[in-house]
Design a protein around this motif. Structure first.
Motif, PDB file in Angstrom:
ATOM      1  N   THR A   7     -12.337   8.688  -1.755  1.00  0.00           N
ATOM      2  CA  THR A   7     -11.165   7.817  -1.866  1.00  0.00           C
ATOM      3  C   THR A   7     -10.997   6.987  -0.590  1.00  0.00           C
ATOM      4  O   THR A   7     -10.756   5.771  -0.659  1.00  0.00           O
ATOM      5  CB  THR A   7      -9.889   8.640  -2.129  1.00  0.00           C
TER       6      THR A   7
ATOM      7  N   ILE B  50       0.863  -1.183   0.000  1.00  0.00           N
ATOM      8  CA  ILE B  50       0.000   0.000   0.000  1.00  0.00           C
ATOM      9  C   ILE B  50       0.896   1.228   0.000  1.00  0.00           C
ATOM     10  O   ILE B  50       2.060   1.168   0.413  1.00  0.00           O
ATOM     11  CB  ILE B  50      -0.978   0.035   1.203  1.00  0.00           C
TER      12      ILE B  50
ATOM     13  N   PHE C 226      -7.140  -3.686   2.463  1.00  0.00           N
ATOM     14  CA  PHE C 226      -7.098  -2.495   3.310  1.00  0.00           C
ATOM     15  C   PHE C 226      -8.003  -2.683   4.525  1.00  0.00           C
ATOM     16  O   PHE C 226      -7.632  -2.354   5.656  1.00  0.00           O
ATOM     17  CB  PHE C 226      -7.536  -1.261   2.504  1.00  0.00           C
TER      18      PHE C 226
ATOM     19  N   TRP D  63     -11.097   2.965  -0.369  1.00  0.00           N
ATOM     20  CA  TRP D  63     -10.027   2.168   0.237  1.00  0.00           C
ATOM     21  C   TRP D  63     -10.583   1.247   1.318  1.00  0.00           C
ATOM     22  O   TRP D  63     -10.184   0.100   1.427  1.00  0.00           O
ATOM     23  CB  TRP D  63      -8.960   3.066   0.854  1.00  0.00           C
TER      24      TRP D  63
ATOM     25  N   GLU E 141     -11.846  -2.034   0.087  1.00  0.00           N
ATOM     26  CA  GLU E 141     -10.894  -2.993  -0.466  1.00  0.00           C
ATOM     27  C   GLU E 141     -10.558  -4.033   0.602  1.00  0.00           C
ATOM     28  O   GLU E 141     -10.178  -3.674   1.730  1.00  0.00           O
ATOM     29  CB  GLU E 141      -9.612  -2.288  -0.914  1.00  0.00           C
TER      30      GLU E 141
ATOM     31  N   GLN F 169      -1.913   5.692   1.883  1.00  0.00           N
ATOM     32  CA  GLN F 169      -2.859   4.700   2.392  1.00  0.00           C
ATOM     33  C   GLN F 169      -2.462   4.247   3.801  1.00  0.00           C
ATOM     34  O   GLN F 169      -3.321   4.052   4.664  1.00  0.00           O
ATOM     35  CB  GLN F 169      -2.932   3.486   1.462  1.00  0.00           C
TER      36      GLN F 169
END
Length: 113
Positions: free
Chosen positions: A34, A4, A44, A38, A41, A8
């Motif tokens: 954003t 990442i 993440f 994230w 995901e 992030q």
């Protein structure tokens, strides 16, 4: 950092510490959208969950350490002959409560393991 970006990773740390999406977006220079993307995901999301669990574990360890110190201090108050008699029963109740929590933590603590 498991593939990442630095941004992030910073967002991950801020989110794990309890910051809002808006605050994290402002501090990392990305949009809230954003941050939301994230968080969806899987990689993440797992890293965020793991980081939050580690932070929680550290907080619990600190509380347990404080409980031991508090129990020692309360015990000293209880056995101190200079402690007024009217205070001792109250201190014994507090010491008992602290020790009970330390030895029998609430069941919800295991939910984060």
């Amino acid at each position: 950092m498991e593939d990442i970006s630095i941004t992030q990773y910073k967002a991950l740390c801020l989110l794990a510490s309890g910051k809002s999406n808006k605050d994290v977006a402002e501090e990392t220079g990305v949009t809230q959208r954003t941050i939301e993307r994230w968080k969806k995901e899987p990689k993440f999301e797992k890293m965020m969950r793991d980081a939050a669990a580690k932070m929680f574990d550290c907080a619990i360890a600190e509380l347990c350490s404080g409980a031991v110190e508090a129990a020692k201090e309360l015990r000293q108050i209880i056995i101190d002959e200079d402690t007024p008699r009217r205070v001792r029963p109250f201190q014994e109740i507090k010491a008992s409560a602290v020790l009970n929590i330390f030895w029998h933590p609430p069941k919800y603590l295991g939910a984060f393991a």
